[in-house]
Design an enzyme around this catalytic site. Sequence first.
Site, PDB file in Angstrom:
ATOM      1  N   GLN A  97       0.845  -1.190   0.000  1.00  0.00           N
ATOM      2  CA  GLN A  97       0.000   0.000   0.000  1.00  0.00           C
ATOM      3  C   GLN A  97       0.887   1.249   0.000  1.00  0.00           C
ATOM      4  O   GLN A  97       1.700   1.448   0.905  1.00  0.00           O
ATOM      5  CB  GLN A  97      -0.927   0.023   1.212  1.00  0.00           C
ATOM      6  N   HIS A 173      -3.175   4.347  -1.520  1.00  0.00           N
ATOM      7  CA  HIS A 173      -3.958   4.690  -0.323  1.00  0.00           C
ATOM      8  C   HIS A 173      -4.577   6.066  -0.557  1.00  0.00           C
ATOM      9  O   HIS A 173      -3.943   7.093  -0.350  1.00  0.00           O
ATOM     10  CB  HIS A 173      -3.057   4.698   0.907  1.00  0.00           C
ATOM     11  N   TYR A 178      -5.532  10.904   4.021  1.00  0.00           N
ATOM     12  CA  TYR A 178      -4.174  11.136   3.529  1.00  0.00           C
ATOM     13  C   TYR A 178      -4.203  11.917   2.208  1.00  0.00           C
ATOM     14  O   TYR A 178      -5.260  12.325   1.739  1.00  0.00           O
ATOM     15  CB  TYR A 178      -3.415   9.818   3.448  1.00  0.00           C
ATOM     16  N   GLY A 296     -14.941  -3.494   9.554  1.00  0.00           N
ATOM     17  CA  GLY A 296     -15.936  -3.905  10.525  1.00  0.00           C
ATOM     18  C   GLY A 296     -16.602  -5.242  10.273  1.00  0.00           C
ATOM     19  O   GLY A 296     -17.606  -5.559  10.918  1.00  0.00           O
ATOM     20  N   GLY A 317      -9.307  -6.079   9.278  1.00  0.00           N
ATOM     21  CA  GLY A 317      -8.217  -5.349   9.901  1.00  0.00           C
ATOM     22  C   GLY A 317      -7.817  -5.919  11.243  1.00  0.00           C
ATOM     23  O   GLY A 317      -7.020  -6.840  11.329  1.00  0.00           O
TER      24      GLY A 317
END
Length: 360
Positions: A97, A173, A178, A296, A317
């Site tokens: 990434q 990303h 960002y 999630g 994650g």
Amino acid sequence: MKLFEKTYLGNVSLKNRMVMAAMTRGRTDINGLVGNMTVEYYTQRASAGMLLTESIRISEEATGSPLTPGIFTNQQMDAWKKVTASVHDKGGVIVAQLWHTGRMGHSVDRNGRLPFAPSPLPVRGMQHFTSQGKKDYEIPQEMTIQEIKRTIKDYGQAAKNAIAAGFDGVQLHAANGYLPNQFLAESANQRKDDYGGSIPKNARFVLEVMQELIRAVGSEKVGIKLSPFHTYGDMILDDPAATYTYLIEELNKLDFAHVELMRRSSNFPSPEHYTAENEIEFFGRMIRQTLIANSGYDKASAEAELEKGIANLISFGTLYIANPDLPERFEKNAGLSKPDRATMFGGGKQGYTDYPLWNG
């Protein structure tokens, strides 16, 4: 179950439909070099269909947080080669990434230099984690056109470096506040030139970076992560549905491998003018590339998402932090370990490589 089916991402064979999402872990040295701990960390998780690395800085200028890896020096590339070789030895697939933090940095970790951003607008409502503790965000320097063009080239070179280091592909990303995300959001981009002032101009940077990545390493090795309704990093768009609809329509004109679409977090409430639409259903149906649904999910909700037929893969994650053998645990209906939040973003082996494998 669909989660455990073999599949393909472009011409790459994946052993299942489970992806480890990118997660910053803060375990490099001061030169951005990953070490033996990182080799072990990714190798432990090689049973995933695909591993997405923690965010990797594309240049020294891209630096935001301390002790995060880079891919812009020969030493950094050599260090990553040990990771990719070990993952491949275990039959894994690993994608880098690519990261530029933009305004989400601080001068204390940038040799005294302020971070760059689309406009001189600081992040509001949160502080930045630095090597000297949490600090308020600074007013960033507005990028010149020349700096924008150079940064786009930096992405291309970082992609070439990643492939040379053995990665199976790269992911831009463009989420979580960002730099690419900053160009899309009016809360960070108030430019009045070719890179701001309208939805097409706000989207231009992301599209030009994607074009550069495709030119650099080939369409089958490129992906992107988006977070349309996620407000982390003070990302507030005037019309997120319209912005991301335009962006996705333009991305559909490009030939590349995947889009990872991140759902919003309840920890970062949406402004009143944001739609309540489900991101995967609303945007996912528009996306022409392989879709990875993110954020999630547990086993049941991931399987339900795949059954809808919109997403092809699901990325997990924090479940992967504490459960390096997550596919095996899901398949055997085994119990799941809980991650130690105190060790998520820095430290040593504790909370990194010492989580137990299931041995049922």
